[in-house]
Write a protein that holds these residues in place. Structure first.
Motif, mmCIF file in Angstrom:
data_model
loop_
_atom_site.group_PDB
_atom_site.id
_atom_site.type_symbol
_atom_site.label_atom_id
_atom_site.label_comp_id
_atom_site.label_asym_id
_atom_site.label_seq_id
_atom_site.Cartn_x
_atom_site.Cartn_y
_atom_site.Cartn_z
ATOM 1 N N VAL A 229 0.868 -1.284 -0.085
ATOM 2 C CA VAL A 229 -0.114 -0.153 -0.073
ATOM 3 C C VAL A 229 0.718 1.259 0.031
ATOM 4 O O VAL A 229 0.755 2.228 -0.796
ATOM 5 C CB VAL A 229 -0.988 -0.030 1.223
ATOM 6 C CG1 VAL A 229 -1.927 1.324 1.287
ATOM 7 C CG2 VAL A 229 -1.892 -1.189 1.024
ATOM 8 N N GLN A 230 1.937 1.187 0.789
ATOM 9 C CA GLN A 230 2.866 2.242 0.884
ATOM 10 C C GLN A 230 3.576 2.474 -0.437
ATOM 11 O O GLN A 230 3.572 3.734 -0.805
ATOM 12 C CB GLN A 230 3.803 2.216 1.998
ATOM 13 C CG GLN A 230 3.023 2.345 3.475
ATOM 14 C CD GLN A 230 3.786 1.832 4.754
ATOM 15 O OE1 GLN A 230 4.834 1.204 4.472
ATOM 16 N NE2 GLN A 230 3.620 2.458 5.694
ATOM 17 N N LYS A 231 3.820 1.536 -1.239
ATOM 18 C CA LYS A 231 4.647 1.703 -2.333
ATOM 19 C C LYS A 231 3.691 2.087 -3.505
ATOM 20 O O LYS A 231 3.958 2.829 -4.286
ATOM 21 C CB LYS A 231 5.142 0.317 -2.566
ATOM 22 C CG LYS A 231 6.094 0.297 -4.092
ATOM 23 C CD LYS A 231 6.677 -1.132 -3.888
ATOM 24 C CE LYS A 231 7.532 -0.780 -5.560
ATOM 25 N NZ LYS A 231 8.203 -2.416 -5.881
ATOM 26 N N HIS A 232 2.722 1.355 -3.681
ATOM 27 C CA HIS A 232 1.718 1.765 -4.818
ATOM 28 C C HIS A 232 0.411 2.486 -4.494
ATOM 29 O O HIS A 232 -0.085 2.954 -5.419
ATOM 30 C CB HIS A 232 1.154 0.474 -5.322
ATOM 31 C CG HIS A 232 2.114 -0.622 -5.633
ATOM 32 N ND1 HIS A 232 2.624 -0.566 -7.108
ATOM 33 C CD2 HIS A 232 2.646 -1.820 -4.893
ATOM 34 C CE1 HIS A 232 3.555 -1.513 -6.973
ATOM 35 N NE2 HIS A 232 3.591 -2.325 -5.921
ATOM 36 N N LYS A 233 0.364 3.117 -3.240
ATOM 37 C CA LYS A 233 -0.706 4.030 -2.927
ATOM 38 C C LYS A 233 -2.189 3.435 -2.838
ATOM 39 O O LYS A 233 -2.871 3.701 -2.121
ATOM 40 C CB LYS A 233 -0.652 5.446 -3.804
ATOM 41 C CG LYS A 233 0.546 6.126 -3.524
ATOM 42 C CD LYS A 233 0.952 6.418 -2.110
ATOM 43 C CE LYS A 233 2.141 7.329 -2.010
ATOM 44 N NZ LYS A 233 2.605 7.343 -0.541
ATOM 45 N N VAL A 234 -2.284 2.548 -3.953
ATOM 46 C CA VAL A 234 -3.504 1.963 -3.984
ATOM 47 C C VAL A 234 -3.183 0.422 -4.246
ATOM 48 O O VAL A 234 -2.708 0.043 -5.262
ATOM 49 C CB VAL A 234 -4.580 2.485 -5.115
ATOM 50 C CG1 VAL A 234 -5.786 1.718 -5.236
ATOM 51 C CG2 VAL A 234 -4.752 3.835 -5.198
ATOM 52 N N VAL A 235 -4.013 -0.212 -3.519
ATOM 53 C CA VAL A 235 -4.073 -1.874 -3.268
ATOM 54 C C VAL A 235 -5.384 -2.568 -3.551
ATOM 55 O O VAL A 235 -6.165 -1.991 -2.920
ATOM 56 C CB VAL A 235 -3.139 -2.665 -2.118
ATOM 57 C CG1 VAL A 235 -3.442 -4.068 -2.116
ATOM 58 C CG2 VAL A 235 -1.596 -1.990 -2.390
ATOM 59 N N HIS A 236 -5.418 -3.236 -4.353
ATOM 60 C CA HIS A 236 -6.742 -3.986 -4.502
ATOM 61 C C HIS A 236 -6.660 -5.441 -4.324
ATOM 62 O O HIS A 236 -5.961 -6.215 -4.638
ATOM 63 C CB HIS A 236 -7.054 -3.988 -6.078
ATOM 64 C CG HIS A 236 -8.381 -4.740 -6.514
ATOM 65 N ND1 HIS A 236 -8.553 -5.304 -7.545
ATOM 66 C CD2 HIS A 236 -9.588 -4.792 -5.946
ATOM 67 C CE1 HIS A 236 -9.794 -5.999 -7.707
ATOM 68 N NE2 HIS A 236 -10.556 -5.516 -6.712
ATOM 69 N N LEU A 237 -7.574 -5.825 -3.166
ATOM 70 C CA LEU A 237 -7.700 -7.171 -2.704
ATOM 71 C C LEU A 237 -8.889 -7.572 -3.443
ATOM 72 O O LEU A 237 -9.993 -7.375 -3.209
ATOM 73 C CB LEU A 237 -7.831 -7.218 -1.180
ATOM 74 C CG LEU A 237 -6.729 -6.671 -0.356
ATOM 75 C CD1 LEU A 237 -7.169 -6.755 1.188
ATOM 76 C CD2 LEU A 237 -5.596 -7.001 -0.663
ATOM 77 N N ASN A 238 -8.541 -8.722 -4.247
ATOM 78 C CA ASN A 238 -9.792 -9.256 -5.254
ATOM 79 C C ASN A 238 -10.157 -10.631 -4.594
ATOM 80 O O ASN A 238 -11.235 -11.113 -5.355
ATOM 81 C CB ASN A 238 -9.242 -9.498 -6.567
ATOM 82 C CG ASN A 238 -7.803 -10.436 -6.624
ATOM 83 O OD1 ASN A 238 -7.777 -11.147 -5.912
ATOM 84 N ND2 ASN A 238 -6.832 -10.130 -7.418
ATOM 85 N N LYS A 239 -9.994 -10.916 -3.777
ATOM 86 C CA LYS A 239 -10.459 -12.133 -2.891
ATOM 87 C C LYS A 239 -10.808 -11.776 -1.516
ATOM 88 O O LYS A 239 -9.736 -11.234 -0.661
ATOM 89 C CB LYS A 239 -9.793 -13.551 -3.328
ATOM 90 C CG LYS A 239 -9.729 -14.110 -4.411
ATOM 91 C CD LYS A 239 -11.059 -14.429 -4.739
ATOM 92 C CE LYS A 239 -11.086 -15.131 -6.269
ATOM 93 N NZ LYS A 239 -12.188 -15.807 -6.732
ATOM 94 N N THR A 240 -11.876 -11.957 -0.944
ATOM 95 C CA THR A 240 -11.966 -11.594 0.518
ATOM 96 C C THR A 240 -12.666 -12.572 1.404
ATOM 97 O O THR A 240 -12.719 -12.420 2.552
ATOM 98 C CB THR A 240 -13.091 -10.439 0.600
ATOM 99 O OG1 THR A 240 -14.213 -10.667 -0.024
ATOM 100 C CG2 THR A 240 -12.361 -9.033 -0.168
ATOM 101 N N ASP A 241 -12.820 -13.823 1.092
ATOM 102 C CA ASP A 241 -13.684 -14.908 1.670
ATOM 103 C C ASP A 241 -12.526 -15.479 2.592
ATOM 104 O O ASP A 241 -11.515 -15.961 2.406
ATOM 105 C CB ASP A 241 -14.162 -15.899 0.814
ATOM 106 C CG ASP A 241 -13.433 -16.579 -0.028
ATOM 107 O OD1 ASP A 241 -12.561 -15.735 -1.006
ATOM 108 O OD2 ASP A 241 -13.252 -17.767 -0.323
ATOM 109 N N ALA A 242 -12.879 -15.460 4.042
ATOM 110 C CA ALA A 242 -11.925 -16.154 4.889
ATOM 111 C C ALA A 242 -10.542 -15.802 4.746
ATOM 112 O O ALA A 242 -9.640 -16.564 4.808
ATOM 113 C CB ALA A 242 -12.119 -17.862 4.757
ATOM 114 N N ARG A 243 -10.368 -14.516 4.810
ATOM 115 C CA ARG A 243 -8.841 -13.999 4.617
ATOM 116 C C ARG A 243 -8.326 -13.648 5.987
ATOM 117 O O ARG A 243 -7.319 -13.092 5.750
ATOM 118 C CB ARG A 243 -8.861 -12.833 3.526
ATOM 119 C CG ARG A 243 -9.344 -13.342 2.089
ATOM 120 C CD ARG A 243 -8.613 -14.485 1.553
ATOM 121 N NE ARG A 243 -9.496 -15.234 0.466
ATOM 122 C CZ ARG A 243 -8.828 -15.766 -0.267
ATOM 123 N NH1 ARG A 243 -7.595 -16.078 -0.639
ATOM 124 N NH2 ARG A 243 -9.694 -16.673 -1.243
#
Length: 520
Positions: A229-243
């Motif tokens: 996040v700190q490197k790219h400013k925007v991070v997308h988490l494309n799976k969220t089940d049981a993470r």
């Protein structure tokens, strides 16, 4: 005449009148003293007194002008705000206005928002949820907690539109988005969309996307996700089940997961109102039980469970399982899986078990489910044993559900609300809805939820059907086995390194509950 004209006229008339009156009185007094042959000193003294009096009159005049100005302005405001502002002044509006104001429902109490949490923003976190409504619900709770711990800004989650259900609903179609953002402002900053500059970068593909590792602890997000996040400013988490792990997390993280689940994730007013209407209709006829009969086509295809299905149906379910690449398990032995208790109970098995548990056959049973595979043919046995089966489609008019058609998540939200309010909740499979509703009912005061032991029950059903057990033996065994499986206070079972086999956090969030062995 307009209020503005009245106001100006009053100002001019009152000011001129008062000023002239004060001036004349002073001149009369000056002439009287001059004619009385008073000394020059006395004349000067009295002129000074007169001028002082004139100042007093001038002040009174100005005060009168201000008072009249305020009155006129209030009269103008009355047209806009009416009875809400001037409800103590009946002369300001007509009797008809008063009558109409009395017919209005009282204004809702003003929501007191928590103060915003101020923190250095490390970047922006976008998430795309996957799965059905309750799988996404749990995932949203996890992601809020993660965003809070990483001190990032969370973008309102994107819901799954590509799964089996193909529901096009957006977040704001199911949840009250403004309440979601405002109620968590003291924990984490949440935006409906990225700032324009970053939004443009994302549209150009200039962001980092990845699926987080399942069942991760918070250190994984701190040491693996935060640097991204700190490197790219925007991070997308494309799976969220049981993470996020069930256990081993800081207490404040666990409690925040509960806060999001039980407070921040409020359904839209339309869904809430329709849910209340269904509950009201049911309550008018007495107690009711909600049966989460998870026997829809997608469930059977995914699990590979075909017990009770004919050959044609079994082939259809197999074809469906192979058609969806994200269902990893393809070759499944239905008989083995059923014996291990990994299949949803059939409608026929469910009817037998409810009767064995001693459920009154005349009780209302609300079916919280989609379309049952096999339709009326498969429901016939259950309907004979319990004739008061109802669904939302039978309790409401078609027009009530018009806007919910082809929106399975919104339909599931209705079932969720009714399930929370039921006297007894019985799921026939421990899927996401069963688990999340169970935990929510615990939070609401450990409301009765019968957790069926499917591995034991399918064997008992087979023994009863082949004559090895009498009805009394069958019924007493079923009752004894479930005497303490009713959602009572308990702690989660923790199995290190096997998170899928341990108790799910959202089915029993004991960190957020008042357990019997703990002081209030």
């Amino acid at each position: 005449m307009s209020h503005e004209t009245i106001s100006n006229t009053l100002k001019i008339l009152n000011f001129n009148h008062i000023f002239l009156l004060g001036y004349l009185m002073c001149r009369v007094e000056e002439l009287e003293w001059e004619m009385g042959a008073k000394s020059r000193v006395e004349k000067l003294k009295n002129v000074m007194v007169c001028r002082s009096r004139m100042k007093v009159w001038m002040m009174r005049g100005m005060t009168s002008v201000l008072v009249w100005t305020c009155v006129v302005q209030l009269m103008a405001l009355e047209e806009t705000w009416g009875p809400r502002l001037l409800k103590g002044w009946p002369s300001c509006f007509s009797h008809s206005d008063l009558s109409s104001s009395l017919q209005l429902s009282p204004a809702p109490p003003k929501l007191v928002l928590p103060p915003k949490r101020v923190y250095k923003n490390n970047g922006y976190l976008m998430i795309s949820c996957n799965g059905g409504l309750n799988q996404m619900r749990a995932a949203i709770c996890d992601m809020v907690a993660i965003a809070r711990f990483l001190n990032v800004t969370l973008i309102v989650p994107e819901l799954d539109k590509a799964s089996f259900w193909a529901d096009p609903s957006e977040f704001q179609d199911i949840f009250d988005i403004d309440h979601f953002i405002a109620s968590l402002r003291d924990e984490v900053r949440i935006l409906k969309e990225l700032p324009p500059r970053l939004k443009t970068r994302v549209e150009l593909g200039m962001f980092y996307s990845l699926p987080p590792v399942s069942w991760s602890n918070i250190s994984y997000y701190l040491h693996q996700i935060l640097p991204l996040v700190q490197k790219h400013k925007v991070v997308h988490l494309n799976k969220t089940d049981a993470r996020l792990a069930n256990n081993g997390l800081p207490l404040e993280i666990q409690k925040l997961r509960c806060r999001v689940n039980f407070n921040a994730l409020r359904f839209t007013s339309q869904i809430e109102e329709l849910g209340r209407r269904v509950v009201r209709i049911l309550r008018e006829k007495g107690p009711f039980l909600v049966l989460h009969l998870r026997y829809e086509m997608d469930m059977l295809a995914f699990s590979g469970c075909t017990h009770g299905c004919n050959d044609k149906e079994a082939e259809e379910l197999t074809r469906m399982r192979y058609a969806y690449p994200w269902w990893k398990e393809k070759i499944i032995d239905s008989k083995v899986k059923r014996r291990e208790g990994l299949c949803p109970l059939t409608p026929e098995e469910t009817g037998l078990i409810l009767s064995a548990l001693g459920i009154d056959r005349n009780v209302q049973i609300y079916i919280a489910a989609g379309q049952i595979y096999g339709g009326e043919r498969r429901m016939a046995t259950l309907a004979t044993a319990f004739p008061n089966l109802v669904r939302k489609e039978t309790l409401l008019e078609p027009s009530d559900l018009r806007f919910f058609q082809n929106h399975t998540s919104q339909m599931a939200a209705l079932d969720y609300l009714v399930s929370l309010e039921s006297d007894i909740f019985v799921p026939t499979y421990d899927g996401n809805m069963a688990k999340v509703v169970e935990g929510h009912r615990r939070f609401l005061g450990f409301k009765k939820t019968i957790q069926l032991d499917r591995r034991l029950l399918v064997n008992l059903v087979d023994e009863y059907k082949n004559g090895s057990l009498s009805w009394d033996e069958f019924s007493s065994t079923v009752k004894e086995a479930h005497a303490y499986r009713v959602g009572s206070p308990s702690r989660r079972v923790v199995i290190p390194d096997r998170p899928k086999e341990e108790d799910y956090f959202y089915s029993n969030p004991h960190e957020c509950l008042q357990l019997l062995d703990e002081p209030l």
